[in-house]
Design a protein around this motif. Structure first.
Motif, PDB file in Angstrom:
ATOM      1  N   PHE A  72      25.368  36.518 -55.737  1.00  0.00           N
ATOM      2  CA  PHE A  72      26.274  35.378 -55.714  1.00  0.00           C
ATOM      3  C   PHE A  72      25.977  34.472 -56.910  1.00  0.00           C
ATOM      4  CE2 PHE A  72      26.408  36.282 -51.068  1.00  0.00           C
ATOM      5  CZ  PHE A  72      27.782  36.367 -50.930  1.00  0.00           C
ATOM      6  N   ALA A  73      27.010  33.851 -57.420  1.00  0.00           N
ATOM      7  CA  ALA A  73      26.801  32.757 -58.365  1.00  0.00           C
ATOM      8  C   ALA A  73      26.323  31.555 -57.561  1.00  0.00           C
ATOM      9  CB  ALA A  73      28.096  32.438 -59.097  1.00  0.00           C
ATOM     10  N   LEU A  74      25.321  30.831 -58.052  1.00  0.00           N
ATOM     11  CA  LEU A  74      24.699  29.746 -57.288  1.00  0.00           C
ATOM     12  C   LEU A  74      24.980  28.401 -57.938  1.00  0.00           C
ATOM     13  CD1 LEU A  74      21.224  31.426 -56.622  1.00  0.00           C
ATOM     14  CD2 LEU A  74      23.271  31.479 -55.172  1.00  0.00           C
ATOM     15  N   ASP A  75      25.077  27.374 -57.093  1.00  0.00           N
ATOM     16  CA  ASP A  75      25.234  26.020 -57.619  1.00  0.00           C
ATOM     17  C   ASP A  75      23.865  25.420 -57.910  1.00  0.00           C
ATOM     18  OD1 ASP A  75      24.172  25.317 -55.163  1.00  0.00           O
ATOM     19  OD2 ASP A  75      26.083  24.644 -54.323  1.00  0.00           O
ATOM     20  N   ASP A  76      23.835  24.144 -58.245  1.00  0.00           N
ATOM     21  CA  ASP A  76      22.573  23.487 -58.615  1.00  0.00           C
ATOM     22  C   ASP A  76      21.591  23.454 -57.454  1.00  0.00           C
ATOM     23  OD1 ASP A  76      23.580  23.086 -61.128  1.00  0.00           O
ATOM     24  OD2 ASP A  76      24.293  21.043 -60.708  1.00  0.00           O
ATOM     25  N   ALA A  77      22.089  23.488 -56.228  1.00  0.00           N
ATOM     26  CA  ALA A  77      21.219  23.465 -55.050  1.00  0.00           C
ATOM     27  C   ALA A  77      20.793  24.866 -54.626  1.00  0.00           C
ATOM     28  CB  ALA A  77      21.934  22.764 -53.893  1.00  0.00           C
ATOM     29  N   GLY A  78      21.204  25.874 -55.377  1.00  0.00           N
ATOM     30  CA  GLY A  78      20.831  27.239 -55.038  1.00  0.00           C
ATOM     31  C   GLY A  78      21.694  27.863 -53.958  1.00  0.00           C
ATOM     32  N   GLU A  79      22.846  27.258 -53.663  1.00  0.00           N
ATOM     33  CA  GLU A  79      23.764  27.772 -52.653  1.00  0.00           C
ATOM     34  C   GLU A  79      24.872  28.583 -53.327  1.00  0.00           C
ATOM     35  OE1 GLU A  79      23.445  27.449 -49.338  1.00  0.00           O
ATOM     36  OE2 GLU A  79      21.532  26.424 -49.701  1.00  0.00           O
ATOM     37  N   PRO A  80      25.410  29.603 -52.586  1.00  0.00           N
ATOM     38  CA  PRO A  80      26.531  30.377 -53.145  1.00  0.00           C
ATOM     39  C   PRO A  80      27.674  29.457 -53.567  1.00  0.00           C
ATOM     40  CG  PRO A  80      25.678  31.471 -51.207  1.00  0.00           C
ATOM     41  CD  PRO A  80      24.974  30.133 -51.276  1.00  0.00           C
ATOM     42  N   LEU A  81      28.191  29.738 -54.729  1.00  0.00           N
ATOM     43  CA  LEU A  81      29.176  28.862 -55.350  1.00  0.00           C
ATOM     44  C   LEU A  81      30.594  29.367 -55.102  1.00  0.00           C
ATOM     45  CD1 LEU A  81      29.726  26.514 -57.461  1.00  0.00           C
ATOM     46  CD2 LEU A  81      29.594  28.303 -59.220  1.00  0.00           C
ATOM     47  N   THR A  82      31.471  28.461 -54.708  1.00  0.00           N
ATOM     48  CA  THR A  82      32.899  28.788 -54.665  1.00  0.00           C
ATOM     49  C   THR A  82      33.542  28.262 -55.942  1.00  0.00           C
ATOM     50  OG1 THR A  82      33.410  26.743 -53.473  1.00  0.00           O
ATOM     51  CG2 THR A  82      33.047  28.727 -52.143  1.00  0.00           C
ATOM     52  N   GLN A  83      34.648  28.857 -56.294  1.00  0.00           N
ATOM     53  CA  GLN A  83      35.367  28.446 -57.508  1.00  0.00           C
ATOM     54  C   GLN A  83      36.844  28.278 -57.150  1.00  0.00           C
ATOM     55  OE1 GLN A  83      35.571  31.152 -61.071  1.00  0.00           O
ATOM     56  NE2 GLN A  83      34.109  29.673 -61.884  1.00  0.00           N
ATOM     57  N   PRO A  84      37.160  27.157 -56.472  1.00  0.00           N
ATOM     58  CA  PRO A  84      38.544  26.976 -56.000  1.00  0.00           C
ATOM     59  C   PRO A  84      39.539  26.952 -57.154  1.00  0.00           C
ATOM     60  CG  PRO A  84      37.044  25.373 -55.009  1.00  0.00           C
ATOM     61  CD  PRO A  84      36.295  26.035 -56.117  1.00  0.00           C
ATOM     62  N   VAL A  85      40.654  27.580 -56.922  1.00  0.00           N
ATOM     63  CA  VAL A  85      41.735  27.583 -57.912  1.00  0.00           C
ATOM     64  C   VAL A  85      42.494  26.275 -57.805  1.00  0.00           C
ATOM     65  CG1 VAL A  85      43.942  28.646 -58.499  1.00  0.00           C
ATOM     66  CG2 VAL A  85      41.976  30.077 -57.978  1.00  0.00           C
ATOM     67  N   GLY A  86      42.689  25.607 -58.919  1.00  0.00           N
ATOM     68  CA  GLY A  86      43.435  24.365 -58.916  1.00  0.00           C
ATOM     69  C   GLY A  86      44.934  24.605 -58.870  1.00  0.00           C
ATOM     70  N   LEU A  87      45.670  23.510 -58.693  1.00  0.00           N
ATOM     71  CA  LEU A  87      47.127  23.627 -58.682  1.00  0.00           C
ATOM     72  C   LEU A  87      47.629  24.086 -60.036  1.00  0.00           C
ATOM     73  CD1 LEU A  87      49.349  23.142 -56.593  1.00  0.00           C
ATOM     74  CD2 LEU A  87      49.694  20.879 -57.604  1.00  0.00           C
ATOM     75  N   PHE A  88      46.974  23.578 -61.093  1.00  0.00           N
ATOM     76  CA  PHE A  88      47.347  23.969 -62.450  1.00  0.00           C
ATOM     77  C   PHE A  88      46.101  23.915 -63.318  1.00  0.00           C
ATOM     78  CE2 PHE A  88      48.408  22.732 -66.800  1.00  0.00           C
ATOM     79  CZ  PHE A  88      49.260  23.764 -67.160  1.00  0.00           C
ATOM     80  N   GLU A  89      45.985  24.878 -64.218  1.00  0.00           N
ATOM     81  CA  GLU A  89      44.860  24.900 -65.151  1.00  0.00           C
ATOM     82  C   GLU A  89      45.390  24.971 -66.575  1.00  0.00           C
ATOM     83  OE1 GLU A  89      41.665  24.604 -64.626  1.00  0.00           O
ATOM     84  OE2 GLU A  89      41.698  24.647 -62.440  1.00  0.00           O
ATOM     85  N   GLY A  90      44.866  24.117 -67.437  1.00  0.00           N
ATOM     86  CA  GLY A  90      45.245  24.157 -68.843  1.00  0.00           C
ATOM     87  C   GLY A  90      44.277  25.014 -69.638  1.00  0.00           C
ATOM     88  N   GLY A  91      44.526  25.108 -70.911  1.00  0.00           N
ATOM     89  CA  GLY A  91      43.622  25.824 -71.789  1.00  0.00           C
ATOM     90  C   GLY A  91      43.529  27.316 -71.519  1.00  0.00           C
ATOM     91  N   GLY A  92      44.581  27.876 -70.993  1.00  0.00           N
ATOM     92  CA  GLY A  92      44.574  29.322 -70.732  1.00  0.00           C
ATOM     93  C   GLY A  92      43.937  29.715 -69.422  1.00  0.00           C
ATOM     94  N   GLY A  93      43.571  28.733 -68.585  1.00  0.00           N
ATOM     95  CA  GLY A  93      43.007  29.044 -67.277  1.00  0.00           C
ATOM     96  C   GLY A  93      44.077  29.473 -66.297  1.00  0.00           C
TER      97      GLY A  93
END
Length: 511
Positions: A72-93
């Motif tokens: 799993f990708a981990l956050d700063d606390a060492g917990e599994p990280l989620t990567q929520p999709v935003g309503l809109f992403e700029g910059g080619g996201g």
């Protein structure tokens, strides 16, 4: 209901009952569900490793997933990280509201989505030129006249040939070009667009799924699984014959019913486009040297493409270029012999009109590709929701009894194919996990490969994320919702037959 369907049947009163949503509506809500998953499922990734295997005496290598490397990708606390999709992403996201554009522009010229979309436009334009000559229409009339009483032989002959193409060299996208020619022929004979899709694209996928030698499916899966490549022919060859016969009988039974009562066709409203073309065309009793040269150009191109695919592994860019060349040659023949009064401007207009018929399926292909992007893409080494789902499925299957595990491998491959419709890509992602998992639960690796090929191939007949399916439906003017109403019975037959093969293979010790 699509625009061409509304045009074909303006007098129909709108139904107040439940209607199958348009394909684009279905894709939109699937994309919405995929976006929601990103809020709850943490992202993870695998490491890859290079494996080698031998095909036809030639050693090949491929990067595949290392099954024990998931993290799993981990956050700063060492917990599994989620990567929520935003309503809109700029910059080619990739955000929810720009998944359509990102999907339409994703990939490369070698594959989905942009490569497939451009392939569809070039193929559609080239065959627009072919159809403008009138050769196909006149040829169909002569063919029907000379084979009167034997029309039903076309269905088993075509289905077998296309199934063989899928089994031997992984034919799929090539079916699109054939469907453009065969659809008017089928409707002239009293059949419909559904029959055309069955004898072309569906037949290729029946062959692809049940093949004993397909270089892009079973051969790669066996190489990754460490099974002797092209082994198990004694089981797979009869399996191909059985599934091909099943497809022929299903298609012939439906076609016979439609020939007697055309109004029972699931695509009767959209077939009106072809019926109107035939009734409005002023066909002459013409078949001169120019027509023979047009047919020779088409046949020569097809044989040339088949040779290139088999001998040199041609794919989308090469195949599209050959058909574009064919369109130019056919256009020149049409001008020289004045077929249907053609001139240089007619070639240009016909090419643009032919390409225009592919816009609708091209949009669907691109939007469907956007779903995969919302889940993080199909790369094993980049953290994504899809990788987490893949790892969880493998662990879940490993807790089941051996017979159930074998069947769930097939079920998982079928569902996973919604997201990764490429047989080669799915093999590289799933087989490194499924092969060692098979050892753990007591299922042979040969059965694991069987589960992969049947799950991967047959669901291409149904899922709207399959670019080749959507393109073939597009050229036959069949709406995906109508296709689902028609094909679900055949899909149940395929699922039942596949389940018998996988479970039977395990019980009988197929290894």
């Amino acid at each position: 209901m699509s625009l061409h369907q509304q045009t074909a049947a303006p007098s129909q009163a709108p139904s107040r009952g439940w209607q199958m949503p348009d394909t684009l509506v279905i894709i939109f809500f699937v994309a919405f569900a995929a976006a929601l998953l990103t809020y709850f499922v943490p992202i993870g990734s695998f490491q890859t490793q290079e494996i080698t295997y031998v095909v036809d005496g030639v050693e090949k290598s491929r990067d595949v997933v290392n099954p024990g490397s998931f993290q799993f990708a981990l956050d700063d606390a060492g917990e599994p990280l989620t990567q929520p999709v935003g309503l809109f992403e700029g910059g080619g996201g990739v955000g929810f509201l720009n998944f359509a554009f990102e999907g339409l522009t994703s990939g490369s010229k070698w594959g989905s989505a942009i490569g497939v979309i451009m392939f569809m436009l070039v193929i559609g334009g080239s065959f627009g030129v072919v159809m403008a000559t009138g050769t196909i229409d006149n040829g169909i009339l002569r063919l029907i006249d000379k084979t009167r009483g034997n029309e039903k032989l076309f269905i088993p002959a075509l289905f077998t040939l296309f199934s063989l193409g899928g089994a031997v060299f992984g034919m799929g996208e090539e079916a699109i070009a054939f469907a453009i020619i065969i659809c008017p022929l089928m409707i002239r004979m009293g059949y419909d667009g559904m029959t055309t899709v069955m004898v072309t694209y569906v037949a290729t996928q029946v062959g692809f799924a049940s093949s004993w030698m397909n270089p892009f499916g079973v051969a790669i899966a066996q190489g990754i699984a460490g099974v002797p490549v092209l082994s198990g022919t004694e089981v797979r060859l009869p399996m191909w014959m059985g599934f091909t016969l099943m497809g022929i009988l299903f298609t012939m039974r439906y076609a016979s019913r439609i020939q007697k009562t055309p109004e029972l066709s699931y695509s009767y409203h959209s077939d009106a486009h072809f019926r109107e073309q035939q009734s409005n065309s002023s066909l002459e009793s013409r078949f001169n040297l120019g027509d023979w040269l047009v047919l020779a150009a088409i046949a020569g191109t097809i044989f040339w493409v088949v040779w290139g695919v088999v001998a040199h592994a041609w794919f989308i860019p090469e195949i599209a270029s050959q058909f574009f060349t064919m369109g130019i040659i056919v256009g020149i023949i049409g001008v020289v012999f004045r077929l249907n009064g053609m001139n240089m401007n007619t070639i240009a207009r016909s090419f643009k009109q032919g390409a225009a018929t592919m816009i609708e399926p091209a949009v669907l292909v691109g939007c469907a590709s956007g779903i995969l992007l919302l889940l993080g893409g199909g790369k094993a080494t980049e953290p994504s929701v899809l990788n987490t789902i893949l790892n969880a499925a493998g662990q879940g299957i490993g807790q089941l009894p051996d017979v159930v595990s074998a069947w769930f491998m097939y079920l998982f491959q079928s569902v996973f194919n919604f997201f990764v419709t490429s047989g080669t890509g799915q093999a590289a992602l799933t087989m490194p996990l499924m092969a060692p998992l098979a050892d753990i639960v007591g299922v042979s690796r040969q059965v694991a490969v069987l589960a992969f090929q049947l799950g991967d191939g047959f669901t291409n007949i149904l899922v709207p994320t399959s670019a080749s399916l959507m393109a073939t439906l597009g050229v036959c003017r069949v709406d995906w919702g109508d296709w689902v109403k028609f094909i679900w019975r055949f899909m149940l037959m395929l699922v039942a037959g596949s389940s018998v093969m996988v479970i039977g293979g395990h019980v009988l010790g197929f290894a």
